[in-house]
Design a protein around this motif. Sequence first.
Motif, PDB file in Angstrom:
ATOM      1  N   THR A   1      -2.573  -4.446   8.968  1.00 59.69           N
ATOM      2  CA  THR A   1      -2.140  -3.059   8.843  1.00 59.69           C
ATOM      3  C   THR A   1      -0.789  -2.973   8.148  1.00 59.69           C
ATOM      4  O   THR A   1      -0.558  -2.054   7.354  1.00 59.69           O
ATOM      5  N   VAL A   2       0.080  -3.929   8.432  1.00 61.71           N
ATOM      6  CA  VAL A   2       1.408  -3.927   7.818  1.00 61.71           C
ATOM      7  C   VAL A   2       1.283  -4.091   6.305  1.00 61.71           C
ATOM      8  O   VAL A   2       1.973  -3.406   5.537  1.00 61.71           O
ATOM      9  N   TRP A   3       0.401  -4.978   5.861  1.00 62.30           N
ATOM     10  CA  TRP A   3       0.240  -5.204   4.429  1.00 62.30           C
ATOM     11  C   TRP A   3      -0.360  -3.998   3.728  1.00 62.30           C
ATOM     12  O   TRP A   3      -0.030  -3.706   2.577  1.00 62.30           O
ATOM     13  N   ILE A   4      -1.235  -3.292   4.418  1.00 59.88           N
ATOM     14  CA  ILE A   4      -1.780  -2.056   3.849  1.00 59.88           C
ATOM     15  C   ILE A   4      -0.662  -1.033   3.681  1.00 59.88           C
ATOM     16  O   ILE A   4      -0.560  -0.356   2.653  1.00 59.88           O
ATOM     17  N   ALA A   5       0.208  -0.911   4.688  1.00 63.59           N
ATOM     18  CA  ALA A   5       1.335   0.020   4.606  1.00 63.59           C
ATOM     19  C   ALA A   5       2.296  -0.374   3.495  1.00 63.59           C
ATOM     20  O   ALA A   5       2.787   0.491   2.741  1.00 63.59           O
ATOM     21  N   VAL A   6       2.561  -1.670   3.344  1.00 64.90           N
ATOM     22  CA  VAL A   6       3.447  -2.141   2.274  1.00 64.90           C
ATOM     23  C   VAL A   6       2.836  -1.843   0.910  1.00 64.90           C
ATOM     24  O   VAL A   6       3.505  -1.359  -0.010  1.00 64.90           O
ATOM     25  N   GLY A   7       1.548  -2.119   0.763  1.00 63.69           N
ATOM     26  CA  GLY A   7       0.869  -1.842  -0.506  1.00 63.69           C
ATOM     27  C   GLY A   7       0.842  -0.360  -0.831  1.00 63.69           C
ATOM     28  O   GLY A   7       1.073   0.044  -1.983  1.00 63.69           O
ATOM     29  N   ALA A   8       0.559   0.484   0.173  1.00 59.43           N
ATOM     30  CA  ALA A   8       0.534   1.934  -0.045  1.00 59.43           C
ATOM     31  C   ALA A   8       1.918   2.449  -0.425  1.00 59.43           C
ATOM     32  O   ALA A   8       2.056   3.311  -1.308  1.00 59.43           O
ATOM     33  N   THR A   9       2.947   1.924   0.201  1.00 60.89           N
ATOM     34  CA  THR A   9       4.317   2.332  -0.120  1.00 60.89           C
ATOM     35  C   THR A   9       4.688   1.907  -1.537  1.00 60.89           C
ATOM     36  O   THR A   9       5.287   2.684  -2.295  1.00 60.89           O
ATOM     37  N   ALA A  10       4.344   0.684  -1.908  1.00 65.36           N
ATOM     38  CA  ALA A  10       4.630   0.208  -3.264  1.00 65.36           C
ATOM     39  C   ALA A  10       3.905   1.061  -4.303  1.00 65.36           C
ATOM     40  O   ALA A  10       4.481   1.448  -5.327  1.00 65.36           O
ATOM     41  N   LEU A  11       2.630   1.372  -4.041  1.00 67.75           N
ATOM     42  CA  LEU A  11       1.871   2.205  -4.965  1.00 67.75           C
ATOM     43  C   LEU A  11       2.473   3.611  -5.058  1.00 67.75           C
ATOM     44  O   LEU A  11       2.599   4.169  -6.147  1.00 67.75           O
ATOM     45  N   GLY A  12       2.863   4.168  -3.917  1.00 68.41           N
ATOM     46  CA  GLY A  12       3.484   5.491  -3.908  1.00 68.41           C
ATOM     47  C   GLY A  12       4.782   5.508  -4.693  1.00 68.41           C
ATOM     48  O   GLY A  12       5.054   6.451  -5.456  1.00 68.41           O
ATOM     49  N   CYS A  13       5.607   4.481  -4.532  1.00 67.05           N
ATOM     50  CA  CYS A  13       6.868   4.397  -5.283  1.00 67.05           C
ATOM     51  C   CYS A  13       6.600   4.280  -6.779  1.00 67.05           C
ATOM     52  O   CYS A  13       7.279   4.914  -7.595  1.00 67.05           O
ATOM     53  N   TYR A  14       5.612   3.484  -7.141  1.00 63.64           N
ATOM     54  CA  TYR A  14       5.268   3.336  -8.563  1.00 63.64           C
ATOM     55  C   TYR A  14       4.796   4.664  -9.144  1.00 63.64           C
ATOM     56  O   TYR A  14       5.218   5.055 -10.238  1.00 63.64           O
ATOM     57  N   LEU A  15       3.924   5.360  -8.427  1.00 62.45           N
ATOM     58  CA  LEU A  15       3.419   6.644  -8.917  1.00 62.45           C
ATOM     59  C   LEU A  15       4.533   7.683  -9.018  1.00 62.45           C
ATOM     60  O   LEU A  15       4.571   8.473  -9.966  1.00 62.45           O
ATOM     61  N   LEU A  16       5.450   7.685  -8.043  1.00 65.51           N
ATOM     62  CA  LEU A  16       6.570   8.612  -8.103  1.00 65.51           C
ATOM     63  C   LEU A  16       7.455   8.330  -9.318  1.00 65.51           C
ATOM     64  O   LEU A  16       7.905   9.253 -10.010  1.00 65.51           O
ATOM     65  N   LYS A  17       7.693   7.063  -9.600  1.00 67.11           N
ATOM     66  CA  LYS A  17       8.473   6.683 -10.777  1.00 67.11           C
ATOM     67  C   LYS A  17       7.746   7.095 -12.056  1.00 67.11           C
ATOM     68  O   LYS A  17       8.361   7.611 -13.005  1.00 67.11           O
ATOM     69  N   LEU A  18       6.419   6.905 -12.085  1.00 65.85           N
ATOM     70  CA  LEU A  18       5.633   7.282 -13.252  1.00 65.85           C
ATOM     71  C   LEU A  18       5.669   8.788 -13.483  1.00 65.85           C
ATOM     72  O   LEU A  18       5.814   9.250 -14.618  1.00 65.85           O
ATOM     73  N   ILE A  19       5.587   9.565 -12.408  1.00 65.40           N
ATOM     74  CA  ILE A  19       5.680  11.022 -12.526  1.00 65.40           C
ATOM     75  C   ILE A  19       7.058  11.417 -13.059  1.00 65.40           C
ATOM     76  O   ILE A  19       7.179  12.287 -13.916  1.00 65.40           O
ATOM     77  N   GLY A  20       8.102  10.771 -12.567  1.00 66.31           N
ATOM     78  CA  GLY A  20       9.450  11.065 -13.033  1.00 66.31           C
ATOM     79  C   GLY A  20       9.643  10.764 -14.509  1.00 66.31           C
ATOM     80  O   GLY A  20      10.333  11.492 -15.218  1.00 66.31           O
ATOM     81  N   LEU A  21       9.012   9.712 -14.989  1.00 67.11           N
ATOM     82  CA  LEU A  21       9.126   9.365 -16.409  1.00 67.11           C
ATOM     83  C   LEU A  21       8.324  10.295 -17.305  1.00 67.11           C
ATOM     84  O   LEU A  21       8.606  10.408 -18.496  1.00 67.11           O
ATOM     85  N   SER A  22       7.324  10.964 -16.742  1.00 66.19           N
ATOM     86  CA  SER A  22       6.484  11.835 -17.564  1.00 66.19           C
ATOM     87  C   SER A  22       7.016  13.274 -17.644  1.00 66.19           C
ATOM     88  O   SER A  22       6.434  14.096 -18.347  1.00 66.19           O
ATOM     89  N   VAL A  23       8.103  13.574 -16.943  1.00 63.39           N
ATOM     90  CA  VAL A  23       8.698  14.919 -17.006  1.00 63.39           C
ATOM     91  C   VAL A  23       9.359  15.093 -18.370  1.00 63.39           C
ATOM     92  O   VAL A  23      10.117  14.216 -18.811  1.00 63.39           O
TER      93      VAL A  23
END
Length: 102
Positions: free
Chosen positions: A2-24
Amino acid sequence: MTVWIAVGATALGCYLLKLIGLSVPAGLLERPSVRRSAALIPVALLAALTALQTFGQDGGLTLDARALGLAAAALAAWRRAPFLLVVGIAVLVTALARLIGG
């Protein structure tokens, strides 16, 4: 697992947030209202975190030695003391209040 799923989801969320920020579009970021907001949001978040850590305990509000330390730090900052001195004063006042108050 469960911890690894949470770490992976957090990493993916951070990446997507960064990608959204770059596309503004750059034109949107140059607006005066956006620039003012970008300057004030970190200060508001830091103030909220400070208040929560100082006055919150077990889902409720509390007044203890931390509040005295925060008040002393606010006074030192208002008097334009250097940052490390402000932190040192807050630590010293909080420690003394805990020593005296038990």
